[in-house]
Design a protein around this motif. Sequence first.
Motif, PDB file in Angstrom:
ATOM      1  N   PHE A   1      34.209  47.621  37.231  1.00 56.54           N
ATOM      2  CA  PHE A   1      34.013  46.940  38.510  1.00 56.54           C
ATOM      3  C   PHE A   1      32.815  47.521  39.253  1.00 56.54           C
ATOM      4  O   PHE A   1      31.997  46.791  39.832  1.00 56.54           O
ATOM      5  CB  PHE A   1      35.280  47.083  39.356  1.00 56.54           C
TER       6      PHE A   1
ATOM      7  N   TYR B   1      33.915  39.300  42.349  1.00 60.02           N
ATOM      8  CA  TYR B   1      35.307  39.287  42.805  1.00 60.02           C
ATOM      9  C   TYR B   1      36.147  38.244  42.070  1.00 60.02           C
ATOM     10  O   TYR B   1      37.372  38.369  42.015  1.00 60.02           O
ATOM     11  CB  TYR B   1      35.365  39.054  44.316  1.00 60.02           C
TER      12      TYR B   1
ATOM     13  N   CYS C   1      37.980  42.208  38.097  1.00 56.20           N
ATOM     14  CA  CYS C   1      38.495  42.414  39.450  1.00 56.20           C
ATOM     15  C   CYS C   1      39.936  41.943  39.563  1.00 56.20           C
ATOM     16  O   CYS C   1      40.773  42.607  40.190  1.00 56.20           O
ATOM     17  CB  CYS C   1      37.607  41.674  40.452  1.00 56.20           C
TER      18      CYS C   1
ATOM     19  N   CYS D   1      40.436  41.217  45.711  1.00 56.16           N
ATOM     20  CA  CYS D   1      39.207  40.613  45.192  1.00 56.16           C
ATOM     21  C   CYS D   1      38.628  39.661  46.232  1.00 56.16           C
ATOM     22  O   CYS D   1      38.697  38.425  46.089  1.00 56.16           O
ATOM     23  CB  CYS D   1      39.494  39.879  43.884  1.00 56.16           C
TER      24      CYS D   1
END
Length: 215
Positions: free
Chosen positions: A79, A149, A154, A171
């Motif tokens: 991430f 996101y 995520c 997210c």
Amino acid sequence: GSLERRRCLYLHTGRACCQMVEVLLAVLVLVCSSVSCGSAGGYTGLPALGGIYYYQYGGAYSGFGGADGERAQQLDQRFYLLKLPIARAAMVVGGCLLVFPCVLILVSALQVPWHFPAWLLIECTLYIVIALGTVPALYYFLHSLLSVYNSSVCKEREQLYQSKGYQGFWCSLHGAEIAAGLLGCMAAMAYLLSAGLAVRDYRTVHEQKQNPLQL
């Protein structure tokens, strides 16, 4: 002398005040961009920060088993790597926007526009170009973040943390990223205002040079 007084007087003009606001906005964009990037460790890095972060999340690896802890670390790192290019690009843009008004303040304090009035028209053009370029830059920034996101990384990360009762790993855009977008919009408006002030000052300098007795 007279030159020093003119340099000091420039800092009290509307154009100089607007440029100092641009400097402040650029600094805030840099700060928000760095916050958006976060740390490479994610959850696993929280204990190293100490203080409120350590106690808020209950200490190192509490609630995670061995396999879940390793998966959380992997998801945190992936991430982070997804967001890193976006944050770096935003910081580079923020740095350029910080240098630009600083250079213009220095140039104006050195009376370059007085000796070369056409500089104000160049300044106006640059401001308009930057203001117009800010719009697609903001779109790219927010669109890229939303893509991160909405990624599977995520989503899986969010579900893993929620399954252990941890909050704050949603997210969605967080405060610093929203603030960076709003600051970018404010900066674009400040650039347009500075462009108008540069045109006004060009007319003033042109008139004063034609009628030196008014100085």
